[in-house]
Scaffold this motif. Structure first.
Motif, PDB file in Angstrom:
ATOM      1  N   ILE A 285      32.334  -9.807  78.414  1.00 15.33           N
ATOM      2  CA  ILE A 285      33.107  -9.632  79.654  1.00 15.33           C
ATOM      3  C   ILE A 285      32.946  -8.203  80.131  1.00 15.33           C
ATOM      4  CG2 ILE A 285      35.404  -9.702  80.702  1.00 15.33           C
ATOM      5  CD1 ILE A 285      36.206 -11.755  78.603  1.00 15.33           C
ATOM      6  N   VAL A 286      32.494  -8.050  81.358  1.00 13.12           N
ATOM      7  CA  VAL A 286      32.320  -6.728  81.948  1.00 13.12           C
ATOM      8  C   VAL A 286      33.359  -6.557  83.052  1.00 13.12           C
ATOM      9  CG1 VAL A 286      30.758  -5.169  83.155  1.00 13.12           C
ATOM     10  CG2 VAL A 286      29.854  -6.721  81.415  1.00 13.12           C
ATOM     11  N   VAL A 287      34.233  -5.566  82.887  1.00 20.59           N
ATOM     12  CA  VAL A 287      35.287  -5.290  83.871  1.00 20.59           C
ATOM     13  C   VAL A 287      34.932  -3.979  84.569  1.00 20.59           C
ATOM     14  CG1 VAL A 287      37.751  -4.976  84.250  1.00 20.59           C
ATOM     15  CG2 VAL A 287      36.955  -6.393  82.345  1.00 20.59           C
ATOM     16  N   LYS A 288      34.872  -4.019  85.881  1.00 22.90           N
ATOM     17  CA  LYS A 288      34.559  -2.828  86.660  1.00 22.90           C
ATOM     18  C   LYS A 288      35.744  -2.486  87.549  1.00 22.90           C
ATOM     19  CE  LYS A 288      29.532  -3.305  86.640  1.00 22.90           C
ATOM     20  NZ  LYS A 288      28.294  -3.327  87.444  1.00 22.90           N
ATOM     21  N   GLN A 289      36.507  -1.500  87.135  1.00 21.09           N
ATOM     22  CA  GLN A 289      37.644  -0.987  87.895  1.00 21.09           C
ATOM     23  C   GLN A 289      37.742   0.505  87.598  1.00 21.09           C
ATOM     24  OE1 GLN A 289      39.456  -2.334  90.102  1.00 21.09           O
ATOM     25  NE2 GLN A 289      39.384  -4.552  89.828  1.00 21.09           N
ATOM     26  N   PRO A 290      38.150   1.305  88.571  1.00 25.06           N
ATOM     27  CA  PRO A 290      38.300   2.738  88.297  1.00 25.06           C
ATOM     28  C   PRO A 290      39.249   2.979  87.122  1.00 25.06           C
ATOM     29  CG  PRO A 290      38.460   2.306  90.650  1.00 25.06           C
ATOM     30  CD  PRO A 290      38.445   0.983  89.984  1.00 25.06           C
ATOM     31  N   GLY A 291      38.776   3.704  86.095  1.00 23.98           N
ATOM     32  CA  GLY A 291      39.607   4.073  84.957  1.00 23.98           C
ATOM     33  C   GLY A 291      39.832   2.982  83.949  1.00 23.98           C
ATOM     34  N   ILE A 292      39.071   1.882  83.995  1.00 23.01           N
ATOM     35  CA  ILE A 292      39.330   0.767  83.099  1.00 23.01           C
ATOM     36  C   ILE A 292      39.113   1.148  81.642  1.00 23.01           C
ATOM     37  CG2 ILE A 292      36.982  -0.095  83.454  1.00 23.01           C
ATOM     38  CD1 ILE A 292      40.141  -2.173  82.718  1.00 23.01           C
ATOM     39  N   SER A 293      38.101   1.970  81.348  1.00 18.07           N
ATOM     40  CA  SER A 293      37.852   2.342  79.951  1.00 18.07           C
ATOM     41  C   SER A 293      38.996   3.177  79.403  1.00 18.07           C
ATOM     42  CB  SER A 293      36.527   3.115  79.853  1.00 18.07           C
ATOM     43  OG  SER A 293      35.435   2.293  80.184  1.00 18.07           O
ATOM     44  N   ARG A 294      39.482   4.127  80.195  1.00 18.48           N
ATOM     45  CA  ARG A 294      40.608   4.952  79.749  1.00 18.48           C
ATOM     46  C   ARG A 294      41.846   4.082  79.517  1.00 18.48           C
ATOM     47  NH1 ARG A 294      43.813   9.628  83.295  1.00 18.48           N
ATOM     48  NH2 ARG A 294      45.469   9.980  81.729  1.00 18.48           N
ATOM     49  N   PHE A 295      42.091   3.163  80.431  1.00 19.64           N
ATOM     50  CA  PHE A 295      43.269   2.317  80.327  1.00 19.64           C
ATOM     51  C   PHE A 295      43.237   1.477  79.055  1.00 19.64           C
ATOM     52  CE2 PHE A 295      45.257  -1.842  81.132  1.00 19.64           C
ATOM     53  CZ  PHE A 295      46.560  -1.438  81.364  1.00 19.64           C
ATOM     54  N   LEU A 296      42.065   0.865  78.759  1.00 19.61           N
ATOM     55  CA  LEU A 296      41.983  -0.016  77.604  1.00 19.61           C
ATOM     56  C   LEU A 296      42.083   0.737  76.287  1.00 19.61           C
ATOM     57  CD1 LEU A 296      39.193  -2.514  78.722  1.00 19.61           C
ATOM     58  CD2 LEU A 296      41.666  -2.880  78.707  1.00 19.61           C
ATOM     59  N   LEU A 297      41.724   2.030  76.288  1.00 19.38           N
ATOM     60  CA  LEU A 297      41.754   2.805  75.059  1.00 19.38           C
ATOM     61  C   LEU A 297      43.067   3.559  74.870  1.00 19.38           C
ATOM     62  CD1 LEU A 297      38.112   4.216  75.059  1.00 19.38           C
ATOM     63  CD2 LEU A 297      39.025   2.401  73.620  1.00 19.38           C
TER      64      LEU A 297
ATOM     65  N   GLU B  63      47.462   3.726  75.221  1.00 25.65           N
ATOM     66  CA  GLU B  63      48.538   2.956  74.595  1.00 25.65           C
ATOM     67  C   GLU B  63      48.824   1.635  75.299  1.00 25.65           C
ATOM     68  OE1 GLU B  63      53.243   3.511  73.281  1.00 25.65           O
ATOM     69  OE2 GLU B  63      52.137   5.186  74.154  1.00 25.65           O
ATOM     70  N   GLU B  64      48.979   1.659  76.617  1.00 26.87           N
ATOM     71  CA  GLU B  64      49.337   0.437  77.324  1.00 26.87           C
ATOM     72  C   GLU B  64      48.220  -0.597  77.236  1.00 26.87           C
ATOM     73  OE1 GLU B  64      50.953  -1.022  81.729  1.00 26.87           O
ATOM     74  OE2 GLU B  64      50.265   1.043  81.429  1.00 26.87           O
ATOM     75  N   GLY B  65      46.977  -0.145  77.411  1.00 25.95           N
ATOM     76  CA  GLY B  65      45.851  -1.076  77.323  1.00 25.95           C
ATOM     77  C   GLY B  65      45.693  -1.651  75.937  1.00 25.95           C
ATOM     78  N   VAL B  66      45.857  -0.804  74.913  1.00 27.48           N
ATOM     79  CA  VAL B  66      45.765  -1.284  73.530  1.00 27.48           C
ATOM     80  C   VAL B  66      46.839  -2.335  73.266  1.00 27.48           C
ATOM     81  CG1 VAL B  66      46.040  -0.594  71.120  1.00 27.48           C
ATOM     82  CG2 VAL B  66      44.696   0.829  72.681  1.00 27.48           C
ATOM     83  N   SER B  67      48.019  -2.124  73.796  1.00 25.22           N
ATOM     84  CA  SER B  67      49.112  -3.082  73.620  1.00 25.22           C
ATOM     85  C   SER B  67      48.785  -4.421  74.279  1.00 25.22           C
ATOM     86  CB  SER B  67      50.401  -2.503  74.214  1.00 25.22           C
ATOM     87  OG  SER B  67      51.437  -3.449  74.179  1.00 25.22           O
ATOM     88  N   ILE B  68      48.205  -4.383  75.468  1.00 26.91           N
ATOM     89  CA  ILE B  68      47.834  -5.616  76.175  1.00 26.91           C
ATOM     90  C   ILE B  68      46.774  -6.375  75.391  1.00 26.91           C
ATOM     91  CG2 ILE B  68      46.673  -6.491  78.238  1.00 26.91           C
ATOM     92  CD1 ILE B  68      48.109  -4.300  79.825  1.00 26.91           C
ATOM     93  N   LEU B  69      45.759  -5.665  74.891  1.00 27.02           N
ATOM     94  CA  LEU B  69      44.698  -6.319  74.131  1.00 27.02           C
ATOM     95  C   LEU B  69      45.245  -6.916  72.838  1.00 27.02           C
ATOM     96  CD1 LEU B  69      41.735  -3.802  74.594  1.00 27.02           C
ATOM     97  CD2 LEU B  69      42.162  -5.919  75.825  1.00 27.02           C
TER      98      LEU B  69
ATOM     99  N   ILE C 297      40.577 -14.346  82.329  1.00 25.55           N
ATOM    100  CA  ILE C 297      41.515 -14.454  83.459  1.00 25.55           C
ATOM    101  C   ILE C 297      42.711 -13.535  83.256  1.00 25.55           C
ATOM    102  CG2 ILE C 297      43.076 -16.026  84.656  1.00 25.55           C
ATOM    103  CD1 ILE C 297      41.093 -18.286  84.019  1.00 25.55           C
ATOM    104  N   ALA C 298      43.284 -13.542  82.047  1.00 25.48           N
ATOM    105  CA  ALA C 298      44.477 -12.739  81.790  1.00 25.48           C
ATOM    106  C   ALA C 298      44.189 -11.252  81.930  1.00 25.48           C
ATOM    107  CB  ALA C 298      45.016 -13.041  80.384  1.00 25.48           C
ATOM    108  N   LEU C 299      43.054 -10.818  81.411  1.00 21.53           N
ATOM    109  CA  LEU C 299      42.715  -9.398  81.508  1.00 21.53           C
ATOM    110  C   LEU C 299      42.516  -8.995  82.964  1.00 21.53           C
ATOM    111  CD1 LEU C 299      42.099  -6.791  80.012  1.00 21.53           C
ATOM    112  CD2 LEU C 299      39.710  -7.513  79.848  1.00 21.53           C
ATOM    113  N   GLY C 300      41.857  -9.867  83.735  1.00 23.40           N
ATOM    114  CA  GLY C 300      41.657  -9.564  85.147  1.00 23.40           C
ATOM    115  C   GLY C 300      42.963  -9.429  85.904  1.00 23.40           C
ATOM    116  N   LYS C 301      43.907 -10.303  85.601  1.00 24.21           N
ATOM    117  CA  LYS C 301      45.208 -10.240  86.295  1.00 24.21           C
ATOM    118  C   LYS C 301      45.983  -8.984  85.917  1.00 24.21           C
ATOM    119  CE  LYS C 301      46.035 -15.192  87.003  1.00 24.21           C
ATOM    120  NZ  LYS C 301      46.918 -16.327  86.651  1.00 24.21           N
TER     121      LYS C 301
END
Length: 1182
Positions: free
Chosen positions: A577-589, A591-597, A817-821
């Motif tokens: 899955i390739v997600v292209k959004q400004p700052g997506i890598s920072r977000f996923l790495l 605290e909040e992104g790690v919690s979502i994953l 789908i969930a990650l995109g939303k």
């Protein structure tokens, strides 16, 4: 089309000349005028014959009826011979099958008797037999073929084939008096058969091949007996596959010059399958052995014509061809060639690669030796043993074969294995029996009981590896008796049995490495914990590299565990899955992104691999300072006077070999310096490093610069002295100049030494000048590399490539789908307006790039508006930094403005002449000065310098010298006067946009219509400029749509000129893509969710629809709109409604607010409007 069979369309061409190529033949037979032919389907050449197939039978009949002459040679054409109904071919026979056996087989198949009903003709290799029936067969060939294929003949599967009728016979038992002419006359006469003889070829051993024009003549010839001049001729059908004969013309003789041709040492040939020597006559009568043709050529003594000399005996050579590898090997084992050579020292009998060569001085003795070799080859016998597959595989092993062949060597004998048949070959029939008995006596069999605890071992890879390691042995698990069957050599039974029992009774520990992707390993650890925990009989260790598991324990259990885990891994599904959004890598790495994953990992039972998601936080420094630090030190080329260059070069360390030359140069330099001091001991003081306004404070508010007055350029700064000299009114003595210069040099060197000891200067010199000559191109490459690295980091933060591992496909889809939303909900954008955004300097552009890198956001600039997009928290942080940078650089100019208004200069010591810095250096220094930096480092001519903006000095880090610098204003008006509004355009980079001339009729017309519809705003709007758009793609789409609406509309007026106000950020998008609903219709949706256009410009110029930018500019499009048939719109409409009372479903073209007096129109199709002009205007305030 019944006559269009392949036989009817095919013709044979005979006696084709060698120099006649296939293309010429094909072209000839396609030429209807010359050959009578037509379209040729194929032409297949075989030597001097060819088979040509025409498209239809009529063309073939026309061609065969004509005579054909090519290259003065008459070609013979005839119909392709049909299948011979009286002859069949048995193929695939065992060469050792006797003819009696074959006779019995044919009698059983055909229900006919040998001699009275059919005759057999074997091939030389004995693998083919031609069955010649006296009368054509009445039985169906296919039935016969099926019956033959069901039976075996002496262990061989044979097949039955039809053969084409032959046009030739083989005549044998000829006497020397029977020449070609005699045979042609005989067979052409009524006594010989009265056939049309095409040719006679004389063959070796009293044989000849006679060819006829009609294949039917062959049967007539074969039915008769033939006696010519008192000799009974033996006549049989001639087939290439039955006869291996040698043309007599192959025998060579001496040439006319008395030299030997290559054919003099012609080799004798032996049949590849049988060494039996027989002539064709014997072969035809008995049929029990293939012919062996032996040609012997002796070398006669050679004499010269010019003078008689004693006869010189020449060496005689004979060669026996032995192509059969088995017989060749037997010859080698028997040592017959070596024994014959020892018994006849004058002769050499040697084994060659494909035969036996005999050399010697006497031809008769050579013949005798050759006969002995032939006797050996003739006596070679074979026998066949049939074993089960298990024993055959044992005998086929290389080690077993090598051991048994050593035992058979003395007989001599060898054996070979094919499938389940073992073929034993020996020099005689008795030797074959001995070899057979020896092989059977060497095979030993035994069994090992199979205990239950051994069963798992017997199906493991270790058991297979153990069997491979056992030499002279084969073992297998019996399916019936429940034992292990073993075959080995006699005498080895006990040893092999002990080894097998020892292996079975010994526990086997093993380590198996199961390789897998790191993400797969994590998935197993997360979601298959129970399974891994239940494998208590083995030890599982993750590899240190993280790409596999180490399985340790009992061999069988390890193998079972490996198979189970491999099966599970095979069922795991993955998705990239390739997600292209400004700052997506920072977000996923973070605290909040790690919690979502983590939440999705647990909820969907998946593992999300983040190995390819990269984000490194940038140090939290001031953006402006960080931009300066990260800017690579630039190298500038500049020119200066000889004094300064010498003074600078003197401070650069060189090798020890140049010490004297350097010192001499410095002394001469000091002389000049003293001379200057002597001529003017009292220089007038001046302000050191002063700016154009002496009272100006470097760190005061920059707005005070508007009161500055340009200082006279001729006013030089005060000279910087490095030596305090005593004043003297007397002129210096030239004689003492050398001494004074030396003294001055010593003092200066001492001072420079002290200066170089300064740690800061040395460090800067090392950093700025790592080499004496860094090329300018290399410096540019370094800067480009930095920009690319920065851009790569920005791209990396905006793209996240993750790998998801799951048990089910729907789980992969749900994660996507969930990650995109979740990502989409956290995205936002903010706008920052600032008039300085439209004139970005290179330094400010770098600052903006660093803000994007630091906060992981996207910043796009449209005119005076910056749009910051990304995750909410990151956008808020970035907006603060962006506003701060814009505030601190509010008074900074872009590069072009700096060069137009500012000049930075430096002065040589003792000189009042101002030397300007290079333009690029001026921009760098001015930007640093405007940002209130104290010092900057710079390279001139690849040498390091430091510029002190407090002391207004340029300091050479290499020589320790300093010179004054000065900032000069070239034009205060240019510096503090804004560019006119007309000079700036949002669309300046678009080639399809042009500015409409103010004096043109087009401009006046557009402006008049615009002002006519402004109503109360007529005196409140000032037009800055009018630009015309020429987008060919949009215009073509609009014209096509217009033609379509004109055909379907009942309204006389389908097109209107309307106005559309928009924001600065949407201008370029509309110019490129047209009025796209994705970025239009944001301000109003009362009458439908489409694109809105105003009838009067008064509506478009309101701030609601055309908000002003930082400069107060508003943007109004003049558009051609296809309104067509319209009705009143409603808020929920996403497309124009269907027409009422229409027989077919047809929609309106647009909607409006009022049918009778519309003030606006809404369209739902992007191609229904074309942006024709862009009016840039601003409000006028009283």
């Amino acid at each position: 089309m019944a006559n269009n069979s392949l036989e009817e369309r095919s013709l044979e061409i005979i006696d084709i000349p060698d120099d006649l190529d296939d293309d010429f033949l094909s072209l000839y037979f396609e030429n209807k005028r010359r050959s009578g032919g037509g379209n040729v389907v194929s032409l297949e050449r075989r030597g001097n014959q060819a088979l040509v197939v025409f498209e239809d039978a009529e063309t073939a009949a026309r061609v065969v009826s004509k005579s054909h002459v090519l290259h003065n040679i008459t070609l013979t054409l005839r119909r392709k011979p049909p299948k011979d109904p009286g002859k069949l071919l048995l193929r695939g026979l065992n060469p050792h099958t006797s003819l009696d056996h074959v006779e019995l087989f044919v009698e059983n198949i055909t229900r006919m008797d040998f001699e009275t009903d059919f005759t057999l003709y074997p091939s030389p290799n004995k693998d083919l037999v031609l069955v010649h029936f006296k009368k054509p067969l009445s039985k169906d060939f296919q039935m016969l073929s099926d019956e033959v294929s069901k039976k075996c003949l002496n262990g061989a599967k044979v097949t039955l084939e039809q053969v084409e009728s032959t046009d030739s016979v083989l005549v044998s038992n000829l006497s020397p008096a029977h020449t070609e002419d005699v045979l042609e006359l005989y067979f052409g006469s009524s006594r010989g058969g009265g056939a049309d003889v095409l040719g006679v070829s004389m063959l070796a051993n009293g044989c000849a091949k006679v060819s006829f024009g009609d294949v039917k003549s062959v049967d007539c010839i074969l039915q008769k007996s033939h006696n010519l001049e008192g000799t009974d001729l033996v006549v049989e059908p001639y087939f290439d596959f039955l006869h291996a004969v040698v043309d007599q013309s192959s025998v060579s003789a001496q040439d006319g010059q008395g030299t030997l041709t290559d054919g003099m040492n012609q080799n004798d040939t032996v049949s590849s399958q049988s060494p039996t020597v027989s002539d064709p006559t014997a072969n035809a009568t008995s049929g029990h052995s293939a012919s062996l043709t032996v040609n012997n050529t002796s070398l006669a003594n050679k004499t010269t014509v010019s003078a008689p000399e004693p006869a010189v005996q020449k060496e005689c050579v004979s060669f026996i061809s032995v192509p059969d590898a088995t017989k060749h090997q037997l010859l080698s084992l028997s040592k017959l060639p070596e024994n014959l050579t020892k018994a006849h020292p004058k002769f050499d009998v040697s084994l060659a690669k494909d035969g036996v060569q005999i050399k010697g001085p006497d031809q008769i003795e050579v013949e005798r030796l050759k006969n002995k070799v032939l006797e050996f080859l003739t006596g070679v016998a074979q026998d066949h043993l049939t074993y089960d597959k298990f024993k055959a595989e044992f005998l086929k092993r290389e080690d077993v074969k090598k051991r048994l062949n050593l035992s058979l060597k003395d007989l001599p004998s060898i054996y070979s294995v094919s499938d389940c048949m073992v073929t034993v070959t020996s020099s005689s029939r008795s030797a074959v029996k001995q070899a057979r008995d020896l092989i059977e006596s060497q095979i030993a069999e035994f069994t090992v009981p199979m205990a239950k605890e051994y069963e798992s071992v017997l199906f493991s890879n270790d058991w297979s590896d153990f069997l491979v390691s056992l030499d002279f042995c084969c073992a297998k698990v019996s399916d019936i008796d429940g034992v292990i069957a073993v075959v080995t050599l006699t005498g080895m039974e006990k040893d092999k049995q002990e080894k097998i029992v020892e292996f079975l009774s010994t526990p086997h520990q093993k380590e198996i490495v199961l390789s897998m992707e790191p993400g797969m390993l994590k998935f197993l650890q997360l979601h298959h914990q129970g399974l891994l925990a239940d494998m208590g009989e083995v030890i599982l260790f993750p590899l240190e590299t993280g790409d596999g598991l180490s399985i340790q324990g009992d061999s069988n259990v390890c193998q079972s565990a490996e198979e189970l885990l491999s099966a599970i891994i095979g069922t795991v599904l993955t998705k990239n899955i390739v997600v292209k959004q400004p700052g997506i890598s920072r977000f996923l790495l973070e605290e909040e992104g790690v919690s979502i994953l983590a939440e999705m990992t647990a909820k969907f039972e998946v593992y999300i691999d983040m190995a390819k998601v990269h984000w490194e936080p940038l140090e939290d420094n001031d953006i402006l300072e960080l931009a300066s630090k990260m800017t690579p030190c630039q190298n500038f080329q500049r020119s200066s006077s000889g004094n300064f260059i010498q003074d600078f070069n003197a401070g650069v360390p060189n090798s020890s070999n140049s010490t004297d030359a350097r010192t001499s140069a410095r002394i001469e330099e000091a002389k000049k310096f003293l001379a200057v001091i002597g001529s003017d001991l009292n220089p007038q003081p001046s302000s050191l490093g002063s700016t154009d306004i002496e009272s100006q404070d470097l760190y005061s508010d920059q707005s005070q610069d508007t009161l500055a007055v340009a200082e006279d350029e001729a006013d030089p700064p005060r000279t910087l002295h490095t030596l305090d000299c005593q004043s003297s009114s007397t002129q210096m003595d030239p004689c003492s100049l050398d001494e004074d210069a030396s003294l001055l040099l010593a003092i200066q060197l001492s001072m420079e030494s002290n200066q170089r000891s300064d740690t800061e200067d040395i460090q800067k010199a090392l950093e700025l000048s790592r080499s004496d000559s860094m090329p300018a191109e290399e410096n540019k490459q370094l800067e480009r590399a930095f920009e690319m690295s920065l851009q790569d980091a920005i791209n990396s933060s905006n793209t996240a490539e993750i790998f998801v591992y799951a048990n089910y496909t729907h789980d992969l889809v749900r994660v996507d789908i969930a990650l995109g939303k979740k990502v989409g909900l956290r995205q936002c954008e903010e706008k920052v307006e600032n008039r300085n955004l439209r004139k970005l300097s290179s330094h400010l552009k770098r600052c903006i790039e660093l803000i994007k890198r630091k906060h992981a956001v996207e910043i796009s600039i449209q005119g005076t508006t910056a749009i910051v997009s990304g995750f909410k928290d990151y956008v808020s942080e970035a907006v603060v930094d962006l506003k701060n940078v814009l505030r601190r650089t509010a008074n900074m100019m872009n590069d072009a403005e700096i060069l137009k208004a500012i000049q930075w200069v430096w002065y040589e010591q003792g000189s009042s002449k101002a030397i300007p810095y290079p333009p690029e250096a001026t921009v760098l220094i001015e930007n640093a000065w405007m940002m209130k930096q104290k010092k900057i480092d710079i390279l001139f001519n690849n040498q390091p310098y430091s510029i002190d903006l407090e002391k207004m000095e340029e300091h050479s880090l290499a020589s320790g010298k300093s010179v004054p610098i000065k900032r000069k204003m070239l034009s205060t008006q240019d510096l503090y006067t804004d560019a006119t509004d007309e000079d700036y355009s949002l669309l300046s980079s678009m080639p399809e946009v042009s500015t409409v001339d103010v004096d043109s009729d087009e401009f006046q017309e557009v402006v008049k219509e615009f002002y006519d519809t402004l109503q109360d705003n007529h005196n409140k709007i000032k037009i800055i400029k009018v630009e015309k758009l020429m987008n060919k793609l949009l215009n073509d789409q609009y014209r096509l749509k217009k033609a379509s609406i004109e055909r379907s509309s009942s309204e006389p007026q389908v097109e209107r000129t309307l106005y559309h106000g928009t924001s600065e950020t949407s201008v370029k998008e509309i110019c490129i893509h047209g009025f796209n609903r994705s970025f239009c219709g944001k301000n109003a949706t009362v009458y439908g969710q489409g694109v809105y256009f105003a009838v009067n410009a008064a509506l478009s110029v309101s701030d609601t629809y055309s908000p002003p930018n930082a400069d107060g500019h508003k943007f109004i499009f003049v558009a051609k709109v296809l309104t067509g048939e319209f009705t009143v719109g409603k808020h929920e409409m996403k497309t124009a409604p269907l027409k009422e009372n229409s027989a077919i479903p047809v929609r309106y073209h647009s909607v409006t607010d009022h049918i009778n007096s519309p003030t606006l129109f809404v369209i739902f199709n992007d191609t229904q409007a074309y942006p024709q002009y862009l009016i840039t205007c601003k409000k006028i305030y009283s």
